[in-house]
Enzyme design. Structure first.
Site, PDB file in Angstrom:
ATOM      1  N   GLY A   5       0.795  -1.228   0.000  1.00  0.00           N
ATOM      2  CA  GLY A   5       0.000   0.000   0.000  1.00  0.00           C
ATOM      3  C   GLY A   5       0.827   1.279   0.000  1.00  0.00           C
ATOM      4  N   TYR A  38     -12.228   5.070  13.483  1.00  0.00           N
ATOM      5  CA  TYR A  38     -11.097   5.343  12.580  1.00  0.00           C
ATOM      6  C   TYR A  38     -10.895   6.856  12.445  1.00  0.00           C
ATOM      7  CZ  TYR A  38      -8.526   5.451   8.106  1.00  0.00           C
ATOM      8  OH  TYR A  38      -7.605   5.677   7.110  1.00  0.00           O
TER       9      TYR A  38
HETATM   10  N1  LIG Z   1      -6.046   3.458   1.319  1.00  0.00           N
HETATM   11  C1  LIG Z   1      -6.749   4.521   1.591  1.00  0.00           C
HETATM   12  O1  LIG Z   1      -7.771   4.797   0.913  1.00  0.00           O
HETATM   13  C2  LIG Z   1      -6.335   5.434   2.715  1.00  0.00           C
HETATM   14  C3  LIG Z   1      -6.952   6.682   2.803  1.00  0.00           C
HETATM   15  C4  LIG Z   1      -6.584   7.546   3.823  1.00  0.00           C
HETATM   16  C5  LIG Z   1      -5.617   7.176   4.730  1.00  0.00           C
HETATM   17  N2  LIG Z   1      -5.030   5.960   4.638  1.00  0.00           N
HETATM   18  C6  LIG Z   1      -4.017   5.617   5.653  1.00  0.00           C
HETATM   19  O2  LIG Z   1      -2.811   5.254   5.032  1.00  0.00           O
HETATM   20  C7  LIG Z   1      -2.089   4.339   5.853  1.00  0.00           C
HETATM   21  C8  LIG Z   1      -1.696   3.124   5.022  1.00  0.00           C
HETATM   22  O3  LIG Z   1      -2.880   2.507   4.554  1.00  0.00           O
HETATM   23  P1  LIG Z   1      -2.916   1.570   3.258  1.00  0.00           P
HETATM   24  O4  LIG Z   1      -4.163   1.905   2.536  1.00  0.00           O
HETATM   25  O5  LIG Z   1      -1.616   1.594   2.560  1.00  0.00           O
HETATM   26  O6  LIG Z   1      -3.143   0.160   3.982  1.00  0.00           O
HETATM   27  P2  LIG Z   1      -2.656  -1.326   3.574  1.00  0.00           P
HETATM   28  O7  LIG Z   1      -2.502  -1.465   2.104  1.00  0.00           O
HETATM   29  O8  LIG Z   1      -3.577  -2.222   4.325  1.00  0.00           O
HETATM   30  O9  LIG Z   1      -1.188  -1.396   4.216  1.00  0.00           O
HETATM   31  C9  LIG Z   1      -1.038  -1.231   5.590  1.00  0.00           C
HETATM   32  C10 LIG Z   1       0.398  -1.507   5.970  1.00  0.00           C
HETATM   33  O10 LIG Z   1       0.535  -1.312   7.383  1.00  0.00           O
HETATM   34  C11 LIG Z   1       0.901  -2.556   7.988  1.00  0.00           C
HETATM   35  N3  LIG Z   1       0.234  -2.671   9.278  1.00  0.00           N
HETATM   36  C12 LIG Z   1      -1.093  -2.696   9.533  1.00  0.00           C
HETATM   37  N4  LIG Z   1      -1.306  -2.859  10.858  1.00  0.00           N
HETATM   38  C13 LIG Z   1      -0.083  -2.917  11.424  1.00  0.00           C
HETATM   39  C14 LIG Z   1       0.368  -3.087  12.752  1.00  0.00           C
HETATM   40  N5  LIG Z   1      -0.496  -3.234  13.774  1.00  0.00           N
HETATM   41  N6  LIG Z   1       1.686  -3.096  12.994  1.00  0.00           N
HETATM   42  C15 LIG Z   1       2.573  -2.957  11.975  1.00  0.00           C
HETATM   43  N7  LIG Z   1       2.214  -2.798  10.700  1.00  0.00           N
HETATM   44  C16 LIG Z   1       0.892  -2.784  10.430  1.00  0.00           C
HETATM   45  C17 LIG Z   1       0.479  -3.638   6.989  1.00  0.00           C
HETATM   46  O11 LIG Z   1       1.218  -4.848   7.126  1.00  0.00           O
HETATM   47  P3  LIG Z   1       0.706  -6.052   8.095  1.00  0.00           P
HETATM   48  O12 LIG Z   1      -0.754  -6.230   7.822  1.00  0.00           O
HETATM   49  O13 LIG Z   1       1.551  -7.211   7.701  1.00  0.00           O
HETATM   50  O14 LIG Z   1       0.981  -5.615   9.484  1.00  0.00           O
HETATM   51  C18 LIG Z   1       0.817  -2.932   5.682  1.00  0.00           C
HETATM   52  O15 LIG Z   1       2.201  -2.965   5.440  1.00  0.00           O
HETATM   53  C19 LIG Z   1      -3.024   4.001   7.027  1.00  0.00           C
HETATM   54  O16 LIG Z   1      -2.668   4.756   8.154  1.00  0.00           O
HETATM   55  C20 LIG Z   1      -4.392   4.421   6.509  1.00  0.00           C
HETATM   56  O17 LIG Z   1      -5.264   4.777   7.552  1.00  0.00           O
HETATM   57  C21 LIG Z   1      -5.355   5.074   3.655  1.00  0.00           C
END
Ligand SMILES: NC(=O)c1ccc[n+]([C@@H]2O[C@H](COP(=O)([O-])OP(=O)(O)OC[C@H]3O[C@@H](n4cnc5c(N)ncnc54)[C@H](OP(=O)(O)O)[C@@H]3O)[C@@H](O)[C@H]2O)c1
Length: 263
Positions: free
Chosen positions: A28, A168
């Protein structure tokens, strides 16, 4: 903190020689941030819970010639966070230039149905980890000597009200405020603190099957750019905030949202 004007243009738009910790880099947005920072010359350490996915990412980065190390860590667990920072401290000689608090989890559930466990898990993963990792990184960022930079990844959900996202959104709104509070408190320590608040980004979170399809339809209809972001479109802003080019920028929360929050 060194003013960017005393450096050449090439030095201002570079991370050569910098060290960085990015949480949640196995996929991500975090994955894109790791690549962007390493591509600009930083040595990067990242973590996640799933060891196999992390190792696979590390192998791909090594093939591309990027300098990235990895370790398993659940950022929701205090002892894991302490171990992570000890690893980083050892790797980078008791110094750190950049901390990116990216790891986070979503929770699409009506507020009335959220359990104590849901609340604690999302708070610990998204918010408590962010605050505690900043505390742990503070002495290392000060020791860097070139001006440390912290970037939080929050969300536009921290600005606007979206159904089924209360817990969230609370964590993300608090990360926005933490950005301003720490920026004011740590500016004299040479540490800048900024935040990037994405709208929808193409990752596992945005393709979560528990999201109400009607909500997605409504959101797309009021999105000026009519598409969600690629992870790289968030990573480029993070890289800028970490560079000397952003040396006078602190306490800011920047939306990368295709115009969603202006409609
Ligand atoms: N995608 C969106 O639309 C969006 C929008 C706004 C904000 N965000 C924010 O952007 C950030 C990244 O999101 P993403 O969309 O890239 O999510 P993602 O694709 O689910 O990736 C999340 C990453 O964080 C790791 N992770 C999750 N829980 C963890 C934990 N407890 N300890 C250590 N690592 C952890 C995951 O690996 P593991 O599961 O192996 O731990 C993965 O590497 C987040 O903070 C999210 O709230 C995302």
């Amino acid at each position: 903190m060194v003013a960017s004007t005393v450096r050449s243009r090439a030095e201002r738009w570079s991370l050569a020689g910098a060290t960085a910790l990015v949480t949640g880099g196995s996929k991500g947005i975090g994955h894109a941030i790791v690549e962007e920072l390493a591509g600009f010359g930083a040595r990067v350490h990242t973590c996640a819970r799933n060891a196999a996915e992390l190792e696979e990412a590390r192998r791909r980065w090594a093939e591309k010639g990027l300098v990235v190390t990895v370790s398993v860590c659940d950022v929701a667990i205090r002892a894991d966070r302490e171990k992570l920072m000890a690893t980083v401290s050892e790797l980078f000689g008791n110094k750190l230039d950049v901390l990116v608090n990216n790891a986070g989890q979503s929770l699409f559930k009506p507020a009335a149905e959220c359990t104590d466990e849901d609340f604690s898990r999302v708070m610990a993963t998204n918010l408590e980890s962010c605050f505690h990792l900043c505390q742990l990184a503070h002495p290392l960022l000060q020791a860097g000597g070139n001006g440390g930079s912290i970037v939080h990844i929050s969300s536009i959900a921290g600005f606007i009200g979206l159904p089924a996202l209360a817990v969230y959104s609370m964590t993300k709104g608090a990360m926005n405020q933490l950005t301003r509070s720490l920026a004011a408190e740590w500016a004299r320590d040479g540490i800048r603190v900024n935040c990037v608040a994405p709208g929808g980004v193409k990752t596992d979170i945005s393709s979560d099957k528990t999201i109400d399809p009607e909500l997605v339809k409504k959101e797309m209809a009021r999105l000026p750019m009519g598409r969600i972001a690629e992870p790289e479109e968030v990573a480029s802003m993070v890289a800028f905030l970490c560079m000397p080019a952003a040396s006078y920028m602190t306490g800011q929360v920047i939306c990368i949202d295709g115009g969603r929050t202006i409609t």
